[in-house]
Design a protein around this motif. Structure first.
Motif, PDB file in Angstrom:
ATOM      1  N   UNK A 322       0.859  -1.189   0.000  1.00  0.00           N
ATOM      2  CA  UNK A 322       0.000   0.000   0.000  1.00  0.00           C
ATOM      3  C   UNK A 322       0.898   1.244   0.000  1.00  0.00           C
ATOM      4  N   UNK A 323       0.639   2.224  -0.882  1.00  0.00           N
ATOM      5  CA  UNK A 323       1.532   3.394  -0.998  1.00  0.00           C
ATOM      6  C   UNK A 323       1.780   4.102   0.333  1.00  0.00           C
ATOM      7  N   UNK A 324       0.731   4.236   1.129  1.00  0.00           N
ATOM      8  CA  UNK A 324       0.933   4.931   2.409  1.00  0.00           C
ATOM      9  C   UNK A 324       1.792   4.096   3.341  1.00  0.00           C
ATOM     10  N   UNK A 325       1.496   2.799   3.431  1.00  0.00           N
ATOM     11  CA  UNK A 325       2.292   1.936   4.299  1.00  0.00           C
ATOM     12  C   UNK A 325       3.741   1.887   3.836  1.00  0.00           C
ATOM     13  N   UNK A 326       3.947   1.818   2.522  1.00  0.00           N
ATOM     14  CA  UNK A 326       5.306   1.760   1.981  1.00  0.00           C
ATOM     15  C   UNK A 326       6.086   3.023   2.344  1.00  0.00           C
ATOM     16  N   UNK A 327       5.408   4.176   2.271  1.00  0.00           N
ATOM     17  CA  UNK A 327       6.067   5.444   2.608  1.00  0.00           C
ATOM     18  C   UNK A 327       6.440   5.496   4.083  1.00  0.00           C
ATOM     19  N   UNK A 328       5.542   5.040   4.957  1.00  0.00           N
ATOM     20  CA  UNK A 328       5.801   5.063   6.390  1.00  0.00           C
ATOM     21  C   UNK A 328       6.951   4.134   6.762  1.00  0.00           C
ATOM     22  N   UNK A 329       6.953   2.948   6.153  1.00  0.00           N
ATOM     23  CA  UNK A 329       8.022   1.985   6.441  1.00  0.00           C
ATOM     24  C   UNK A 329       9.362   2.515   5.945  1.00  0.00           C
TER      25      UNK A 329
END
Length: 692
Positions: A322-329
């Motif tokens: 997920x783009x948001x999860x990928x950015x946070x990680x």
């Protein structure tokens, strides 16, 4: 035995009243022409001087002066005034001035006729008269010189005269005792040993006034007269020379067991100090040698952050693609990489705090929140490098977000009516599941709450604690300062206040730096620079640092502060450590003259700074004629020019023109009136109104 130390305590209570009375009696100069009249009053029978004769205005009966020990007087009056001379035992006499600058007045003894008997009343002298004088100012020292005439009729073989000059600071309502003068008759002096069994000349074991005693002798007899005259001089250190001062004298004559006479008189109304008008201003010096700057200090710091991992509704596993999860990680990985590359850095713990949204059953939501934390914790463990997780602790906590968080989010998004609807339900229902069922029936639930609010409540916060030695960024320093400025190091204070553009905030930061680190010389000098450049001075800032081992900038700034605070003696001490060069030469000359050193080199240096300062220097050196000539060149559009010209004219016996110049000065700058009230160079001019 009489206790001399207590002799003058009672009269001291009236000092404030006397000073106030004097100040009230002074008024501004009137427009009528005046002149200075000098004169002598003598006795007709033998031509001897009459001492203590009252010289008053015949029209108003206002006393203008009193004759001194030589029978002389000086008054400023109108050219057509009529003077009245009176004294107990003498016939009163009135004399018209008629424009004369000098008068010689002869008084007759008064006689009373009773039938055939003629009684000639003997001349009575019943006052001890210290001569009026001036308080001369040199640096922080006040110098008082006078002579005290002791009438033969008042001083017998068994008496002692004690004269106590008192310096009155009218500005601060303070009183300072100067050195007393003690005059003993020979018999009194000799019999003290026998009467009281102590060594009269021992200040410690005997008479506490011993070192001030003068014993009556032929040397104290006034030449050609029967009375005695004793000279007095004393110097006293004064901290605040710019204050208003006067000098009173308290006198008492005692015999072995009681006080026979007590009196008080003012001998000086103000100070003679033309250097008060010396015009100088010096720029502050900033530290330039980085050796005196605080060194960078690496600090042991923690860090924390948030990761918003989005979980699908009802699921305990998030989608890492997920783009948001990928950015946070990715943000978390970058932070870990930064830590791993920092020298001496080590991870210590990882804390996770997660929550689920409140829709549905509470127990299921709480269980779901815990499963999400377990999954996230396991995922983050696998994300961390294995060599950095040694010794780390991992903790997690899970909870269900309350519906009140939804109301807060709505209100934050300015959806006030929607927030009111949610809060009304919360007030009506206390069970979280009942609240959820009611909220789900709201018309805006699906459009706003379900799509915008609830996803934000399904979150994971983390705190990643690590130890790392590094310097903080300016933003980190500012954040730490806002929390508790006492945590800042010297370097962090230095970096923060030098980056601050607002002067008031910068000054406050420097004061706080000195509060935390009193030995922080760079901050003290920087603060002193700020104050000096805004014509404010605080000599206490650099006092702990100035001296032989201090950098030149510190000594120069301390010298500037001390000079402007009027602490001239202290300034003179610091000046020894200031190098004489192009930037400091005038400053050192100003310090020298303010400390009473009027040599030709200092005069030449000060004279180059302007005509006004040259006049001031000539007056300080008592070259009054030269000062008067130079004062003619001062600009007429400045009040101080007229004031200085008035001093010059008054000193050179031209009170009429001095009077006019003083009026011009007052008309241009009314604040000069307050200076004039205690300026010994012009106080006699101020009495003109009272004479008319």
């Amino acid at each position: 035995m009489t206790t001399h130390n207590l002799l003058f305590m009672k009269p001291l209570r009236s000092i404030t009243f006397l000073v106030a009375l004097f100040l009230l009696s002074v008024s501004e100069v009137s427009a009528q022409e005046v002149m200075r009249v000098l004169g002598t009053v003598v006795l007709k029978s033998d031509g001897s001087p009459c001492i203590g004769v009252n010289v008053s205005d015949a029209a108003t009966r206002r006393v203008l002066a009193m004759t001194d020990v030589d029978g002389t007087f000086a008054v400023n009056v109108r050219s057509n005034a009529r003077l009245r001379f009176s004294m107990v035992g003498m016939k009163t006499k009135e004399v018209d001035v008629k424009g004369k600058s000098r008068l010689h007045v002869v008084l007759e003894e008064e006689s009373v006729s009773l039938k055939e008997v003629t009684i000639s009343q003997k001349r009575i002298t019943d006052k001890i008269l210290p001569e009026p004088t001036d308080i001369e100012v040199k640096g922080n020292y006040f110098h008082v010189k006078t002579r005290v005439r002791v009438p033969r009729e008042m001083f017998s073989h068994n008496t002692r005269l004690v004269v106590q000059p008192v310096l009155n600071n009218a500005t601060r309502k303070q009183v300072t005792l100067m050195k007393p003068m003690v005059y003993d008759a020979r018999e009194y002096n000799e019999t003290q040993d026998r009467l009281y069994s102590f060594d009269l000349n021992d200040s410690l074991a005997g008479d506490p006034l011993a070192r001030y005693i003068t014993v009556k002798s032929e040397q104290t007899r006034e030449k050609g007269r029967t009375n005695d005259i004793i000279g007095y001089s004393d110097s006293i250190y004064v901290e605040h020379v710019k204050d208003d001062f006067s000098c009173d004298v308290y006198m008492a004559i005692e015999n072995y067991n009681r006080i026979l006479y007590r009196d008080t008189t003012i001998i000086a109304r103000g100070t003679v100090n033309p250097l008060r008008f010396l015009d100088y201003s010096f720029a502050a010096h900033e530290l330039t040698d980085s050796a005196y700057f605080p060194k960078k200090e690496v600090q042991l710091r923690d860090s924390q952050g948030k990761v918003n991992l989005r979980f699908p509704v009802g699921k305990a596993v998030f989608d890492s693609s997920d783009p948001q999860n990928a950015s946070e990680i990715d943000k978390l990985r970058q932070q870990i990489e930064t830590i791993s590359q920092s020298k001496g850095a080590s991870l210590s713990s990882l804390e996770l705090r997660g929550q689920s949204s409140p829709e549905g059953r509470y127990d299921r939501n709480l269980s779901l929140a815990k499963m999400r934390m377990d999954y996230a914790l396991d995922f983050l463990k696998r994300t961390l490098p294995a060599d950095m997780t040694q010794g780390m602790t991992f903790t997690s906590d899970a909870k269900v977000a309350p519906w009140s968080r939804v109301a807060e989010m709505l209100r934050k998004d300015t959806l006030s009516s929607e927030a009111d609807g949610v809060e009304a339900i919360l007030a009506a229902h206390h069970d979280i599941e009942a609240q959820g069922r009611a909220i789900q029936r709201l018309p805006f639930y699906h459009q706003i709450i379900a799509t915008r609010c609830l996803p934000q409540l399904r979150r994971v916060d983390y705190t990643l604690h690590y130890n790392v030695y590094r310097t903080l960024t300016i933003d980190e320093i500012a954040q730490l300062y806002a929390q508790d400025y006492s945590q800042l190091s010297k370097y962090e204070f230095f970096k923060l206040y030098r980056a601050e553009a607002d002067t008031a905030k910068r000054v406050n930061m420097m004061r706080q730096a000195l509060e935390v680190y009193p030995s922080f010389m760079a901050a003290a000098n920087d603060l002193s620079v700020q104050l000096i450049n805004h014509r404010q001075y605080d000599a206490s800032l650099l006092r702990p640092f100035a001296g032989a081992n201090a950098p030149q900038e510190v000594n120069v700034n301390q010298l500037i502060a001390l000079l402007n605070e009027g602490l001239y003696a202290s300034a003179d001490s610091v000046a020894h450590f200031v190098n004489d060069n192009e930037s400091t030469h005038t400053m050192l000359a100003v310090n020298a003259v303010l400390n009473g050193r009027y040599d030709s080199e200092n005069y030449a240096t000060i004279a180059k700074t302007g005509k006004r300062n040259e006049v001031v220097m000539l007056l300080a050196m008592k070259l009054d004629d030269a000062a008067l000539r130079m004062s003619r060149n001062l600009p007429d559009n400045e009040a101080v020019s007229h004031y200085l010209r008035a001093i010059c004219l008054n000193r050179t016996d031209d009170p009429t023109e001095a009077y006019e110049e003083l009026k011009r000065a007052f008309a241009m700058d009314a604040s000069l009136k307050e200076i004039a009230k205690t300026d010994g160079d012009v106080t006699d001019l101020l009495s003109t109104d009272k004479q008319q």
